[in-house]
Design a protein around this motif. Structure first.
Motif, PDB file in Angstrom:
ATOM      1  N   GLU A  99     102.096  50.677  11.553  1.00  0.00           N
ATOM      2  CA  GLU A  99     100.968  49.517  12.313  1.00  0.00           C
ATOM      3  C   GLU A  99     100.059  50.771  13.059  1.00  0.00           C
ATOM      4  OE1 GLU A  99      99.645  45.551  14.306  1.00  0.00           O
ATOM      5  OE2 GLU A  99     101.914  46.162  14.087  1.00  0.00           O
ATOM      6  N   PHE A 100     100.688  51.511  13.774  1.00  0.00           N
ATOM      7  CA  PHE A 100      99.638  52.268  14.470  1.00  0.00           C
ATOM      8  C   PHE A 100     100.327  53.612  14.509  1.00  0.00           C
ATOM      9  CE2 PHE A 100     100.068  48.349  16.744  1.00  0.00           C
ATOM     10  CZ  PHE A 100      98.621  48.048  17.144  1.00  0.00           C
ATOM     11  N   ILE A 101      99.018  54.594  14.598  1.00  0.00           N
ATOM     12  CA  ILE A 101      99.355  56.044  14.215  1.00  0.00           C
ATOM     13  C   ILE A 101      98.743  57.072  15.337  1.00  0.00           C
ATOM     14  CG2 ILE A 101      99.523  55.904  11.979  1.00  0.00           C
ATOM     15  CD1 ILE A 101      96.621  56.929  11.734  1.00  0.00           C
ATOM     16  N   PRO A 102      99.135  58.051  15.642  1.00  0.00           N
ATOM     17  CA  PRO A 102      98.343  59.033  16.706  1.00  0.00           C
ATOM     18  C   PRO A 102      97.028  59.222  16.191  1.00  0.00           C
ATOM     19  CG  PRO A 102     100.702  59.934  15.987  1.00  0.00           C
ATOM     20  CD  PRO A 102     100.264  58.803  15.089  1.00  0.00           C
ATOM     21  N   ASP A 103      96.217  59.009  17.172  1.00  0.00           N
ATOM     22  CA  ASP A 103      94.731  59.258  17.070  1.00  0.00           C
ATOM     23  C   ASP A 103      94.403  60.606  16.102  1.00  0.00           C
ATOM     24  OD1 ASP A 103      92.042  59.308  17.336  1.00  0.00           O
ATOM     25  OD2 ASP A 103      91.936  59.339  19.344  1.00  0.00           O
ATOM     26  N   PRO A 104      93.856  60.392  15.111  1.00  0.00           N
ATOM     27  CA  PRO A 104      93.780  61.745  14.298  1.00  0.00           C
ATOM     28  C   PRO A 104      92.514  62.484  14.720  1.00  0.00           C
ATOM     29  CG  PRO A 104      92.878  59.458  13.071  1.00  0.00           C
ATOM     30  CD  PRO A 104      93.578  59.258  14.604  1.00  0.00           C
ATOM     31  N   ASN A 105      91.641  61.909  15.738  1.00  0.00           N
ATOM     32  CA  ASN A 105      90.681  62.538  16.331  1.00  0.00           C
ATOM     33  C   ASN A 105      91.209  63.350  17.559  1.00  0.00           C
ATOM     34  OD1 ASN A 105      88.541  61.533  14.721  1.00  0.00           O
ATOM     35  ND2 ASN A 105      88.610  59.362  15.822  1.00  0.00           N
ATOM     36  N   SER A 106      92.399  63.472  17.818  1.00  0.00           N
ATOM     37  CA  SER A 106      92.813  64.098  18.948  1.00  0.00           C
ATOM     38  C   SER A 106      93.003  65.789  18.464  1.00  0.00           C
ATOM     39  CB  SER A 106      94.259  63.455  19.475  1.00  0.00           C
ATOM     40  OG  SER A 106      94.137  62.636  20.164  1.00  0.00           O
ATOM     41  N   LYS A 107      92.598  66.537  18.909  1.00  0.00           N
ATOM     42  CA  LYS A 107      92.377  67.770  18.482  1.00  0.00           C
ATOM     43  C   LYS A 107      93.190  68.746  19.450  1.00  0.00           C
ATOM     44  CE  LYS A 107      88.703  70.147  18.803  1.00  0.00           C
ATOM     45  NZ  LYS A 107      87.391  70.778  18.448  1.00  0.00           N
ATOM     46  N   TYR A 108      94.020  69.485  18.889  1.00  0.00           N
ATOM     47  CA  TYR A 108      94.930  70.416  19.685  1.00  0.00           C
ATOM     48  C   TYR A 108      94.851  71.952  18.906  1.00  0.00           C
ATOM     49  CZ  TYR A 108      97.080  66.216  21.051  1.00  0.00           C
ATOM     50  OH  TYR A 108      97.429  64.845  21.583  1.00  0.00           O
ATOM     51  N   ASP A 109      94.009  72.960  19.485  1.00  0.00           N
ATOM     52  CA  ASP A 109      93.855  74.039  19.114  1.00  0.00           C
ATOM     53  C   ASP A 109      93.448  75.014  20.155  1.00  0.00           C
ATOM     54  OD1 ASP A 109      91.080  73.775  20.082  1.00  0.00           O
ATOM     55  OD2 ASP A 109      90.398  73.450  18.090  1.00  0.00           O
ATOM     56  N   MET A 110      93.326  76.436  19.979  1.00  0.00           N
ATOM     57  CA  MET A 110      93.379  77.460  21.018  1.00  0.00           C
ATOM     58  C   MET A 110      92.156  77.081  22.136  1.00  0.00           C
ATOM     59  SD  MET A 110      96.154  78.934  21.108  1.00  0.00           S
ATOM     60  CE  MET A 110      95.568  80.115  22.503  1.00  0.00           C
ATOM     61  N   ASN A 111      90.914  76.618  21.549  1.00  0.00           N
ATOM     62  CA  ASN A 111      89.935  76.295  22.280  1.00  0.00           C
ATOM     63  C   ASN A 111      90.324  75.103  23.506  1.00  0.00           C
ATOM     64  OD1 ASN A 111      88.008  77.976  21.203  1.00  0.00           O
ATOM     65  ND2 ASN A 111      87.393  76.645  19.673  1.00  0.00           N
ATOM     66  N   GLU A 112      91.057  74.307  23.074  1.00  0.00           N
ATOM     67  CA  GLU A 112      91.332  73.207  23.913  1.00  0.00           C
ATOM     68  C   GLU A 112      92.320  73.830  24.782  1.00  0.00           C
ATOM     69  OE1 GLU A 112      90.269  69.776  23.911  1.00  0.00           O
ATOM     70  OE2 GLU A 112      88.714  70.920  22.667  1.00  0.00           O
ATOM     71  N   VAL A 113      93.180  74.641  24.232  1.00  0.00           N
ATOM     72  CA  VAL A 113      94.311  75.273  25.292  1.00  0.00           C
ATOM     73  C   VAL A 113      93.671  75.799  26.407  1.00  0.00           C
ATOM     74  CG1 VAL A 113      96.132  76.959  25.581  1.00  0.00           C
ATOM     75  CG2 VAL A 113      96.036  75.352  23.667  1.00  0.00           C
ATOM     76  N   PHE A 114      92.361  76.799  26.059  1.00  0.00           N
ATOM     77  CA  PHE A 114      91.778  77.570  27.185  1.00  0.00           C
ATOM     78  C   PHE A 114      91.165  76.525  28.140  1.00  0.00           C
ATOM     79  CE2 PHE A 114      91.599  81.206  24.244  1.00  0.00           C
ATOM     80  CZ  PHE A 114      91.895  82.175  25.239  1.00  0.00           C
ATOM     81  N   ALA A 115      90.601  75.598  27.374  1.00  0.00           N
ATOM     82  CA  ALA A 115      89.864  74.328  28.412  1.00  0.00           C
ATOM     83  C   ALA A 115      90.967  73.604  29.536  1.00  0.00           C
ATOM     84  CB  ALA A 115      89.332  73.424  27.511  1.00  0.00           C
ATOM     85  N   LEU A 116      92.127  73.784  28.852  1.00  0.00           N
ATOM     86  CA  LEU A 116      93.322  73.160  29.646  1.00  0.00           C
ATOM     87  C   LEU A 116      93.810  73.852  30.616  1.00  0.00           C
ATOM     88  CD1 LEU A 116      95.035  70.383  30.113  1.00  0.00           C
ATOM     89  CD2 LEU A 116      96.671  71.257  28.327  1.00  0.00           C
ATOM     90  N   ILE A 117      93.896  75.213  30.414  1.00  0.00           N
ATOM     91  CA  ILE A 117      94.399  76.083  31.368  1.00  0.00           C
ATOM     92  C   ILE A 117      93.284  76.202  32.679  1.00  0.00           C
ATOM     93  CG2 ILE A 117      93.277  78.278  30.798  1.00  0.00           C
ATOM     94  CD1 ILE A 117      96.862  77.844  31.998  1.00  0.00           C
ATOM     95  N   ASN A 118      92.063  76.023  32.559  1.00  0.00           N
ATOM     96  CA  ASN A 118      91.075  76.011  33.255  1.00  0.00           C
ATOM     97  C   ASN A 118      91.062  74.836  34.236  1.00  0.00           C
ATOM     98  OD1 ASN A 118      90.030  78.363  32.800  1.00  0.00           O
ATOM     99  ND2 ASN A 118      88.745  77.670  31.017  1.00  0.00           N
ATOM    100  N   CYS A 119      91.397  73.712  33.526  1.00  0.00           N
ATOM    101  CA  CYS A 119      91.636  72.267  34.285  1.00  0.00           C
ATOM    102  C   CYS A 119      92.720  72.359  35.112  1.00  0.00           C
ATOM    103  CB  CYS A 119      91.877  71.230  33.064  1.00  0.00           C
ATOM    104  SG  CYS A 119      92.103  69.629  33.786  1.00  0.00           S
ATOM    105  N   THR A 120      93.778  73.052  34.610  1.00  0.00           N
ATOM    106  CA  THR A 120      95.038  73.093  35.394  1.00  0.00           C
ATOM    107  C   THR A 120      94.995  73.981  36.607  1.00  0.00           C
ATOM    108  OG1 THR A 120      96.373  72.905  33.447  1.00  0.00           O
ATOM    109  CG2 THR A 120      97.625  74.031  35.201  1.00  0.00           C
ATOM    110  N   THR A 121      94.325  75.069  36.711  1.00  0.00           N
ATOM    111  CA  THR A 121      93.883  76.044  37.593  1.00  0.00           C
ATOM    112  C   THR A 121      92.979  75.291  38.819  1.00  0.00           C
ATOM    113  OG1 THR A 121      92.306  77.063  36.476  1.00  0.00           O
ATOM    114  CG2 THR A 121      94.372  78.070  36.679  1.00  0.00           C
ATOM    115  N   SER A 122      92.056  74.518  38.256  1.00  0.00           N
ATOM    116  CA  SER A 122      91.185  73.865  39.099  1.00  0.00           C
ATOM    117  C   SER A 122      92.045  72.635  39.914  1.00  0.00           C
ATOM    118  CB  SER A 122      90.153  72.941  38.304  1.00  0.00           C
ATOM    119  OG  SER A 122      89.239  74.094  37.612  1.00  0.00           O
TER     120      SER A 122
END
Length: 286
Positions: free
Chosen positions: A161-184
């Motif tokens: 009935e429910f599935i993970p949001d297919p619009n959620s994207k996990y790629d290296m660009n998102e990883v770079f953004a997340l590391i900057n979020c983490t350091t902030s």
């Protein structure tokens, strides 16, 4: 006059933001290079498939092809399995890298929120989302599955009935953004820890003036020490985590290199023939 928010510069100096991005760049280059070898594998599969067709024609014309069709088919199937594996697992590895980093960031934010004042009109969850800077949540939010019901409104077998949001994207660009979020958020946590000095100093001043502060000073110092230790742990673990992923990406690349070199092109074979064989150094025995 606006008050300057206190910070702990010694803690901030422990954050190696440039190094984190440097390590991620190395990881990204390994996965980008994997794409080239995945392309080589796909080319190898096409080459083996074409040769199988040629051997089949020879067989139909009466030539004795022996067991070549069996061995070639086995080789092709093995290459297809390897190719599918690497294409799938590359995405799995990057998704896991993002997921683990997301958990680190979540822990840092939770520690900061434990001592920060929530602005009036906002909820704790809203402030937390703001600190995540619109990063895709992990795991992905569950959304209604459009294929759950058939045309008659009955549940379709095998569909959730429910599935993970297919619009959620996990790629290296998102990883770079997340590391900057983490350091902030690490920097914000350092500032929060630095705010304890003013509060401890104020409590000691009040105590000296005769205020009955009880165990306020001891509690504040204990809380500061706990957060400081956790901050140091985050920094150490983050660097170690990234280096482990760098080593892992290198092993993945080496493995696919080895498999993709199983078949060489006609040009590569010709080049290898033109390279002179290594000469044996006999100077030590003369």
């Amino acid at each position: 006059m606006t008050a300057i928010k206190p910070s702990d510069s010694a803690l901030r100096d422990k954050i190696e933001a440039d190094l984190y991005n440097e390590i991620l760049n190395e990881i990204n280059s390994k996965y980008a290079e994997m794409d080239k070898f995945i392309g080589n594998l796909e080319s190898d599969i096409e080459s083996v498939t074409d040769f199988i067709k040629e051997v089949l024609v020879d067989q139909e014309q009466g030539y004795d092809v022996g067991t070549s069709l069996d061995t070639l088919s086995f080789q092709k199937d093995s290459l297809v399995i390897d190719n599918d594996f690497f294409k799938h697992m590359k995405q799995v590895y990057i998704k896991k890298l993002y997921g683990d980093l997301y958990k680190y960031c979540d822990g840092i934010i939770e520690n900061a929120l434990s001592i920060e004042e929530i602005p009036k009109g906002y909820t704790r969850e809203q402030i937390k989302q703001r600190k995540f800077r619109n990063m895709a949540p992990f795991p992905a939010k569950m959304v209604p599955n459009p294929n759950f019901l058939d045309m008659e409104g009955n549940p379709v077998e095998g569909q959730d009935e429910f599935i993970p949001d297919p619009n959620s994207k996990y790629d290296m660009n998102e990883v770079f953004a997340l590391i900057n979020c983490t350091t902030s958020n690490l920097r914000e946590l350092a500032e929060d820890i630095g705010s304890f000095d003013n509060k401890i100093g104020r409590a000691k001043e009040r105590e000296a003036r005769g205020f009955s502060v009880g165990n306020l000073i001891m509690n504040l110092e204990s809380q500061k020490q706990k957060l400081t230790l956790e901050f140091a742990s985050y920094v150490i673990r983050l660097k170690k985590f990234l280096n482990q992923n760098k080593s892992f990406s290198t092993r993945c690349l080496n493995r696919i290199k080895m498999i993709s070199n199983e078949i060489v092109s006609a040009e590569e074979l010709e080049e290898s023939k033109q390279d002179p064989p290594p000469t044996e150094d006999t100077s030590a025995t003369e």
